[in-house]
Design a protein around this motif. Structure first.
Motif, PDB file in Angstrom:
ATOM      1  N   ASN A  15       0.856  -1.193   0.000  1.00  8.71           N
ATOM      2  CA  ASN A  15       0.000   0.000   0.000  1.00  8.71           C
ATOM      3  C   ASN A  15       0.895   1.246   0.000  1.00  8.71           C
ATOM      4  O   ASN A  15       2.115   1.144   0.088  1.00  8.71           O
ATOM      5  CB  ASN A  15      -0.969  -0.016   1.189  1.00  8.71           C
ATOM      6  CG  ASN A  15      -0.242  -0.117   2.519  1.00  8.71           C
ATOM      7  OD1 ASN A  15       0.911   0.329   2.642  1.00  8.71           O
ATOM      8  ND2 ASN A  15      -0.893  -0.692   3.506  1.00  8.71           N
ATOM      9  N   MET A  16       0.263   2.390  -0.092  1.00  6.36           N
ATOM     10  CA  MET A  16       1.008   3.650  -0.220  1.00  6.36           C
ATOM     11  C   MET A  16       1.954   3.863   0.964  1.00  6.36           C
ATOM     12  O   MET A  16       3.115   4.221   0.788  1.00  6.36           O
ATOM     13  CB  MET A  16      -0.001   4.815  -0.309  1.00  6.36           C
ATOM     14  CG  MET A  16       0.506   5.968  -1.112  1.00  6.36           C
ATOM     15  SD  MET A  16       1.242   5.353  -2.641  1.00  6.36           S
ATOM     16  CE  MET A  16       2.204   6.684  -3.152  1.00  6.36           C
ATOM     17  N   ARG A  17       1.436   3.616   2.181  1.00  3.22           N
ATOM     18  CA  ARG A  17       2.260   3.847   3.373  1.00  3.22           C
ATOM     19  C   ARG A  17       3.478   2.918   3.347  1.00  3.22           C
ATOM     20  O   ARG A  17       4.599   3.330   3.630  1.00  3.22           O
ATOM     21  CB  ARG A  17       1.420   3.574   4.632  1.00  3.22           C
ATOM     22  CG  ARG A  17       1.934   4.319   5.860  1.00  3.22           C
ATOM     23  CD  ARG A  17       0.940   4.149   6.996  1.00  3.22           C
ATOM     24  NE  ARG A  17       1.057   2.806   7.602  1.00  3.22           N
ATOM     25  CZ  ARG A  17       1.888   2.524   8.592  1.00  3.22           C
ATOM     26  NH1 ARG A  17       2.674   3.452   9.090  1.00  3.22           N
ATOM     27  NH2 ARG A  17       1.932   1.291   9.084  1.00  3.22           N
ATOM     28  N   GLY A  18       3.233   1.669   2.931  1.00  6.15           N
ATOM     29  CA  GLY A  18       4.320   0.695   2.835  1.00  6.15           C
ATOM     30  C   GLY A  18       5.378   1.152   1.843  1.00  6.15           C
ATOM     31  O   GLY A  18       6.584   1.058   2.100  1.00  6.15           O
ATOM     32  N   MET A  42       6.073   4.194   0.960  1.00  3.60           N
ATOM     33  CA  MET A  42       6.817   5.332   1.508  1.00  3.60           C
ATOM     34  C   MET A  42       7.857   4.859   2.533  1.00  3.60           C
ATOM     35  O   MET A  42       9.016   5.260   2.468  1.00  3.60           O
ATOM     36  CB  MET A  42       5.855   6.331   2.191  1.00  3.60           C
ATOM     37  CG  MET A  42       4.815   6.961   1.259  1.00  3.60           C
ATOM     38  SD  MET A  42       5.521   7.699  -0.230  1.00  3.60           S
ATOM     39  CE  MET A  42       6.238   9.169   0.497  1.00  3.60           C
ATOM     40  N   THR A  43       7.435   4.000   3.459  1.00  2.00           N
ATOM     41  CA  THR A  43       8.379   3.588   4.517  1.00  2.00           C
ATOM     42  C   THR A  43       9.488   2.689   3.952  1.00  2.00           C
ATOM     43  O   THR A  43      10.596   2.660   4.485  1.00  2.00           O
ATOM     44  CB  THR A  43       7.660   2.843   5.663  1.00  2.00           C
ATOM     45  OG1 THR A  43       6.918   1.773   5.099  1.00  2.00           O
ATOM     46  CG2 THR A  43       6.753   3.750   6.466  1.00  2.00           C
TER      47      THR A  43
END
Ligand SMILES: Cc1cc2nc3c(=O)[nH]c(=O)nc-3n(C[C@H](O)[C@H](O)[C@H](O)COP(=O)(O)OP(=O)(O)OC[C@H]3O[C@@H](n4cnc5c(N)ncnc54)[C@H](O)[C@@H]3O)c2cc1C
Lengths: 246, 325
Positions: free
Chosen positions: A186-189, A191-192
């Motif tokens: 997902n997007m958060r994944g 980014m991190t």
């Protein structure tokens, strides 16, 4: 619990296979590479088990050159904590198994997971080589993996059924469906993943024991013979008298 | 020096794929000017092992330790390594099965051998080089591989060689004790669960397969697949989405992420022929496709095709098979 998940970088499953003009190598031109589909089962299951067991970590390992890093980052985006890339072209299964065993020894991992086989060279052999090199059990191919403390309960596929196997850590398992539902990042994944550590290490000495001398495509099919649906039964006669398969 | 063949047995009988492997091993031994010895694993009767003579095997080693009846990776590896040493085997041949892959890969390290899986032909051995042909890229290609190690292990793809049956020839069955310790059984199965196989035919070993896809519309229609399979004595299979939604069990799913099959006849009913599906079935000798869409990609990979509705075509095929008697 320390999980080590081995991923290989393979041509996308829809790739039309072609070779270099001398037929000695796979032609990578214009081909998209993905995480080996079987390895996605290993990766996702490791992440699920990490989430269920506080304090656990998942390290992703790839034996490959710099061009595999987008897929290593993808594995980090799916939820692995850190990654190691052994900087070498994967020459054959022995060579890869030796690299994995060296990394595994160094990091004393409890559980080493990988896919049943890679969809490009279809070796179905790295798991056993790593287990033997480390002197620990291998369960291959595993369809289910549960952990309770340092004991794992696995379902191993056998022709016509399954075996329920229990092994203590450390062990190696090669994974296949229906172990879990592979996750997509997902997007958060994503980014991190950019800030997660990716360590590049040199290959240890390891000599391949096989050498591919030539690739070839299967002979072309002659074309389909169509039978009218209204006379479908004629097909059965053709299968008996012409194709001689029934 | 000899060729050692690993034969897998089940319920007292040698598995079909192991009869193929025995034939392969015997032909290879003849090519190398030596003899082929077999080591049997699993539950075997002496009579079934003696019959391996029909495939050209001279001697069969068998360890009657009862805990070896089910697959135990460590114990099997140790047993086979011990027989390889005793027989001074330079080549070990096994089936490209779940047992063959699990044991072959461990053995390759233990015996410092080269390993090739998914092998489809006898090796070329002229000029001192040892080259095997194997399937690669999920059945979309082949590769020639030179095995450079002094010892070689070959896992033979199912249905790529026809088992030979030379009536009347028998193999000598010799007891072998591998001196296994309790520790060798640490990874012994706690339980073995056999799944229901349609008509009792194992899909990975089947010569004929009838397979259904999403075009079958629902599990309630599967009797159409089963009726044809039963009439033909075929195994049943399915595409991935069918097993993903539990219309059929996972062990019937064929393709890139499922089982690879290479039967003599594969009949695909209501399956589009996505490249990932083809990857598991395209080494079938004859492919029949039934699909109502004439543009379905599967027709390009097929030998015979019917453009039509599976609900109309399948009963006609079953009736025609029954008419043949
Ligand atoms: C990484 C990855 C791995 C995959 N691995 C596999 C795998 O191992 N195996 C696999 O099968 N798939 C696999 N897939 C999925 C694959 O891409 C296809 O989605 C799948 O094979 C489609 O299954 P299907 O043909 O049954 O269904 P559909 O694509 O829905 O096709 C149904 C077909 O039925 C026909 N049809 C409908 N009604 C009728 C009727 N009444 N009579 C006759 N024909 C009819 C339609 O014309 C259509 O061609 C994988 C995909 C990915 C991304």
């Amino acid at each position: 619990m320390k999980f080590l998940v081995c991923i290989s970088n393979v041509p996308d499953t829809t790739t039309k296979i072609a070779f270099t003009p001398d037929n000695k190598e796979f032609n990578k031109a214009g081909v998209q590479f993905v995480i080996n589909p079987w390895d996605e089962y290993a990766l996702t299951r490791a992440i699920e088990l990490k989430e269920a067991n506080a304090g656990s970590t998942v390290t992703v390992l790839n034996v490959g050159e710099a061009d595999t890093e987008p897929n290593i980052r993808k594995a980090l985006a799916i939820g692995a904590d850190d990654a190691i890339r052994v900087n070498a072209a994967p020459k054959d299964a022995f060579f890869v198994a030796e690299q994995i065993a060296a990394v595994a020894k160094e990091g004393s991992y409890d559980v080493i997971l990988m896919g049943k086989e890679s969809i490009d060279y279809n070796g179905f052999q790295v798991h056993g080589m790593v287990g033997e090199l480390l002197g620990i059990p291998t369960v291959a191919p595993a369809m289910k993996l549960d952990m309770s403390g340092n004991t794992a309960t696995l379902e191993r596929e056998i022709e016509g059924g399954k075996e329920i196997v229990q092994v203590a850590t450390p062990f190696v398992a090669s994974c296949q469906q229906p172990m879990c539902e592979p996750r997509i990042p997902n997007m958060r994944g994503i980014m991190t993943a950019r800030t997660k550590p990716l360590k590049v290490v040199p290959a240890t000495a390891g000599a391949p024991r096989t050498e591919v001398t030539e690739f070839a495509l299967p002979p072309k099919k002659l074309g389909v013979k169509l039978i009218d649906a209204a006379n479908a039964g004629d097909l059965i006669k053709l299968l008996r008298n012409e194709a001689k398969v029934i | 020096m000899s060729v050692l063949v690993v034969v897998e047995c089940d319920k007292g009988e040698v598995k079909k794929s192991s009869l193929e492997v025995a034939t392969y091993g015997a032909r290879l031994a003849a090519q190398l000017g030596t003899s082929a010895t077999a080591v049997a694993v699993g539950e075997a009767s002496d009579a079934s092992l003696a019959k391996l003579g029909e495939q050209g095997i001279a001697k069969v080693l068998y360890d009657k330790e009862p805990r070896l009846k089910d697959f135990v990776n460590n114990a099997y590896t140790k047993l086979i390594a011990a027989t390889a040493q005793q027989e001074d085997a330079k080549v070990i041949v096994l089936a490209n099965s779940n047992i063959g892959a699990a044991v072959g890969s461990r053995l390759s390290i233990r015996l410092q051998a080269s390993l090739a899986t998914n092998v489809v032909e006898l090796p070329k051995t002229e000029g001192g080089q040892f080259t095997v042909k194997r399937g690669a890229f999920s059945g979309k290609a082949f590769s020639d591989v030179v095995l450079t190690g002094e010892r070689k292990i070959i896992a033979v793809k199912k249905n790529s060689i026809e088992a030979q049956h030379e009536a009347g020839k028998t193999a000598e069955v010799v007891a072998f004790a591998a001196q296994l310790s309790d520790a060798d059984f640490a990874d012994a199965p706690k339980q073995v669960v056999m799944q229901d196989q349609a008509g009792g035919i194992l899909l990975p070993e089947a010569e004929l397969v009838v397979s259904g896809g999403r075009g079958m519309k629902g599990p309630e229609n599967w009797h159409l697949i089963e009726d044809l399979a039963k009439a033909l004595h075929a195994a049943t299979a399915c595409s991935k989405p069918v097993s993903d939604v539990d219309w059929r069990p996972h062990h019937e799913h064929v393709g890139q992420t499922g089982i690879t099959v290479s039967p003599n006849l594969y009949i695909a009913c209501g399956i589009s022929g996505a490249i990932q599906h083809l990857a598991g079935v395209n080494s079938s000798k004859v492919i029949v496709v039934i699909n109502k869409d004439p543009e379905a990609p599967f027709f390009k990979a097929a030998d015979y095709g019917i453009v039509g509705d599976v609900f109309d075509v399948l009963p006609k095929l079953t009736a025609a098979v029954k008419e043949l008697g």
